[in-house]
Structures are given as structure tokens and as C-alpha cells.
Design a protein around this motif. Structure first.
Motif, PDB file in Angstrom:
ATOM      1  N   HIS A  95       0.834  -1.204   0.000  1.00  0.00           N
ATOM      2  CA  HIS A  95       0.000   0.000   0.000  1.00  0.00           C
ATOM      3  C   HIS A  95       0.871   1.257   0.000  1.00  0.00           C
ATOM      4  CE1 HIS A  95      -3.771   2.176   1.330  1.00  0.00           C
ATOM      5  NE2 HIS A  95      -2.849   3.033   1.739  1.00  0.00           N
ATOM      6  N   GLU A  96       1.907   1.248   0.826  1.00  0.00           N
ATOM      7  CA  GLU A  96       2.801   2.411   0.896  1.00  0.00           C
ATOM      8  C   GLU A  96       3.613   2.556  -0.390  1.00  0.00           C
ATOM      9  OE1 GLU A  96       2.507   4.619   3.251  1.00  0.00           O
ATOM     10  OE2 GLU A  96       1.008   3.324   4.174  1.00  0.00           O
ATOM     11  N   ILE A  97       3.986   1.431  -0.998  1.00  0.00           N
ATOM     12  CA  ILE A  97       4.643   1.500  -2.303  1.00  0.00           C
ATOM     13  C   ILE A  97       3.705   2.165  -3.303  1.00  0.00           C
ATOM     14  CG2 ILE A  97       5.540   0.143  -4.239  1.00  0.00           C
ATOM     15  CD1 ILE A  97       6.499  -1.926  -2.200  1.00  0.00           C
ATOM     16  N   GLY A  98       2.408   1.851  -3.187  1.00  0.00           N
ATOM     17  CA  GLY A  98       1.422   2.483  -4.048  1.00  0.00           C
ATOM     18  C   GLY A  98       1.409   3.993  -3.885  1.00  0.00           C
ATOM     19  N   HIS A  99       1.473   4.460  -2.647  1.00  0.00           N
ATOM     20  CA  HIS A  99       1.552   5.913  -2.419  1.00  0.00           C
ATOM     21  C   HIS A  99       2.809   6.494  -3.057  1.00  0.00           C
ATOM     22  CE1 HIS A  99      -1.965   6.494  -0.040  1.00  0.00           C
ATOM     23  NE2 HIS A  99      -1.555   5.823   1.013  1.00  0.00           N
ATOM     24  N   TRP A 100       3.916   5.792  -2.903  1.00  0.00           N
ATOM     25  CA  TRP A 100       5.184   6.270  -3.451  1.00  0.00           C
ATOM     26  C   TRP A 100       5.102   6.406  -4.970  1.00  0.00           C
ATOM     27  CZ3 TRP A 100       9.533   8.625  -2.278  1.00  0.00           C
ATOM     28  CH2 TRP A 100      10.648   8.507  -3.111  1.00  0.00           C
ATOM     29  N   GLU A 101       4.518   5.422  -5.606  1.00  0.00           N
ATOM     30  CA  GLU A 101       4.456   5.404  -7.069  1.00  0.00           C
ATOM     31  C   GLU A 101       3.372   6.320  -7.630  1.00  0.00           C
ATOM     32  OE1 GLU A 101       6.370   3.718  -9.396  1.00  0.00           O
ATOM     33  OE2 GLU A 101       7.728   3.305  -7.721  1.00  0.00           O
ATOM     34  N   LEU A 102       2.236   6.425  -6.928  1.00  0.00           N
ATOM     35  CA  LEU A 102       1.090   7.145  -7.475  1.00  0.00           C
ATOM     36  C   LEU A 102       0.950   8.575  -6.976  1.00  0.00           C
ATOM     37  CD1 LEU A 102      -1.668   4.369  -7.150  1.00  0.00           C
ATOM     38  CD2 LEU A 102      -0.258   4.887  -9.156  1.00  0.00           C
ATOM     39  N   HIS A 103       1.338   8.819  -5.723  1.00  0.00           N
ATOM     40  CA  HIS A 103       0.930  10.067  -5.080  1.00  0.00           C
ATOM     41  C   HIS A 103       2.061  10.983  -4.635  1.00  0.00           C
ATOM     42  CE1 HIS A 103      -2.536   7.213  -4.068  1.00  0.00           C
ATOM     43  NE2 HIS A 103      -2.892   7.950  -5.105  1.00  0.00           N
ATOM     44  N   ILE A 104       3.273  10.500  -4.681  1.00  0.00           N
ATOM     45  CA  ILE A 104       4.403  11.317  -4.237  1.00  0.00           C
ATOM     46  C   ILE A 104       5.179  11.821  -5.447  1.00  0.00           C
ATOM     47  CG2 ILE A 104       6.610  11.292  -2.993  1.00  0.00           C
ATOM     48  CD1 ILE A 104       5.291   9.378  -0.996  1.00  0.00           C
ATOM     49  N   ASP A 105       5.428  13.113  -5.474  1.00  0.00           N
ATOM     50  CA  ASP A 105       6.172  13.744  -6.563  1.00  0.00           C
ATOM     51  C   ASP A 105       7.658  13.485  -6.327  1.00  0.00           C
ATOM     52  OD1 ASP A 105       7.481  15.431  -8.337  1.00  0.00           O
ATOM     53  OD2 ASP A 105       6.001  17.026  -8.138  1.00  0.00           O
ATOM     54  N   GLN A 106       8.184  12.488  -7.015  1.00  0.00           N
ATOM     55  CA  GLN A 106       9.560  12.081  -6.758  1.00  0.00           C
ATOM     56  C   GLN A 106      10.565  13.114  -7.253  1.00  0.00           C
ATOM     57  OE1 GLN A 106      10.215   7.897  -7.726  1.00  0.00           O
ATOM     58  NE2 GLN A 106       8.097   7.432  -7.214  1.00  0.00           N
ATOM     59  N   ASN A 107      10.180  13.926  -8.221  1.00  0.00           N
ATOM     60  CA  ASN A 107      11.056  15.026  -8.640  1.00  0.00           C
ATOM     61  C   ASN A 107      11.181  16.066  -7.530  1.00  0.00           C
ATOM     62  OD1 ASN A 107      11.596  14.006 -11.228  1.00  0.00           O
ATOM     63  ND2 ASN A 107       9.728  14.925 -12.070  1.00  0.00           N
TER      64      ASN A 107
END
Length: 211
Positions: A95-107
Motif C-alpha cells: 500500500h505504501e509502495i502504491g503511495h510512493w508510485e502514485l501520489h508522491i512527486d519524486q522530482n
């Protein structure tokens, strides 16, 4: 600086594609095929995320199952989550990986890291996971991502061969093989149209995909 993207609608197909992309990216770094049941912690680490476990006290909105610290690139599981079956822990991590991939602006995360290296003090809030079964908004998206990650279609097709999805013992066997909870499995199978369980009932019916 905000590192969490504003909410936007994502079709189920897009979320599944993003989860499949994670599996492909992790697989590309390995010489051997990924093994099931998946170790979600291993997937997180392959994506550059550290794992930790600690006591996360509830706040005014209730219990917190896990959280992700974007700038630290770390997923923290509530130690209370470890008291549940292993499938629950894997689901929280996925679930947290999902947040990382979908919802967090990695730039934006990268920019904040560079600003901190220059000595600037930047405050960012952790991304809290209060209820992994939430049915709306970003929490639903992250949980659907987790289901697609832990139970990809190709693996479910393999697992159901020679089994009757209308029989509970067979469903429990599949859940054990996939390393997930029975509730997560039946929800995933219903979402794919393979079975149908009326709300409040334990009776299993063929889904649209089987009719």
C-alpha cells in the motif's frame, strides 16, 4: 515544498499498469524470476525505499497502520501491524509502495534532498496510512495498487488452475500461495469479475468473467 501530488482520478487499468511496471522494473534488476508470495519489503528496497518498524501512536483521526516518509525514502510499519497475519503486513507495505508510485512527486523529493544538502531546513509531513481498506480517494488507489502488485493477473491465472473458486478451501489455498489475506484475495477476485459475494453473505457465486 509539497511533495504529495494533488488528488486526481486514476482508472483501475492505469493503476494496474503502474503496479505491473514496478514488478517489471524490479525483475529487470534480478537474475532470477521473482518468487511468490512476494516479499513486499524486498520490492520496496529494490525501489530505493528503506523499511523500518516502530510504535506509531494513533492521532485524533484514529489508528495509523503505516506511514511513508518521502524525504527519508522510508516506509515505517506500526509494530502493532506485526500482530496480524503476514498477509496484512505485506498489504501495508505494498500500500505504501502504491503511495510512493502514485501520489508522491519524486522530482520534488529530489529537489528537497538537494536543498537539504545545501543546508536549507525543509519540513515535510509524513504520508499516513490510517485505513488500508478505505474505499475512496487516494487510499483506495493505493490499496488497489497493492492488490495488483501482490496478486498480478498472470499469477492468479496460474494459482486458480485446477481449483474451484466457488469453494472456500480452494480460496484459502490460493490466498496462502499468494501470501495475502483471504479478504484481500476475494476482493481482488471480485474486482476481476471472477467471483461474486453479496454484501453480508458468505455465499460465493460465479462472477461475470465466468458466466
Amino acid at each position: 515544498m509539497k511533495v504529495i501530488k494533488p488528488y486526481k482520478f486514476l482508472p483501475k487499468e492505469e493503476i494496474e499498469r503502474r503496479a505491473t511496471d514496478v514488478l517489471m522494473r524490479v525483475q529487470a534488476k534480478r537474475k532470477r524470476p521473482l518468487k511468490f508470495p512476494l516479499d513486499a519489503g524486498h520490492l520496496a528496497e529494490a525501489l530505493g525505499l528503506d523499511m523500518d518498524c516502530g510504535k506509531i501512536p494513533p492521532d485524533e483521526q484514529g489508528a495509523i497502520a503505516a506511514m511513508i516518509l518521502p524525504i527519508d525514502r522510508m516506509i515505517v510499519l506500526n509494530e502493532n501491524s506485526l500482530e496480524f497475519p503476514r498477509g496484512f503486513e505485506e498489504s501495508c507495505t505494498a500500500h505504501e509502495i502504491g503511495h510512493w508510485e502514485l501520489h508522491i512527486d519524486q522530482n520534488a523529493v529530489q529537489q528537497v534532498e538537494e536543498m537539504k544538502q545545501d543546508g536549507r531546513e525543509i519540513i515535510t509531513e509524513p504520508f499516513l496510512c490510517r485505513n488500508i481498506n478505505a474505499q475512496q480517494g487516494i487510499e483506495w488507489q493505493a490499496q488497489h495498487f497493492a492488490a495488483c502488485l501482490l496478486m498480478p493477473k498472470f499469477k492468479l491465472e496460474e494459482a486458480q488452475r485446477g481449483r474451484d473458486l466457488m469453494r472456500c478451501p480452494h480460496l484459502y489455498a490460493i490466498a496462502d500461495e499468494m501470501g495475502v489475506t483471504i479478504s484481500n484475495l476475494t476482493r481482488r477476485l471480485q474486482d476481476l469479475g471472477l467471483i461474486y459475494i453479496p454484501k453480508g453473505s458468505r455465499q460465493i457465486y460465479p462472477g461475470k468473467a465466468l458466466s
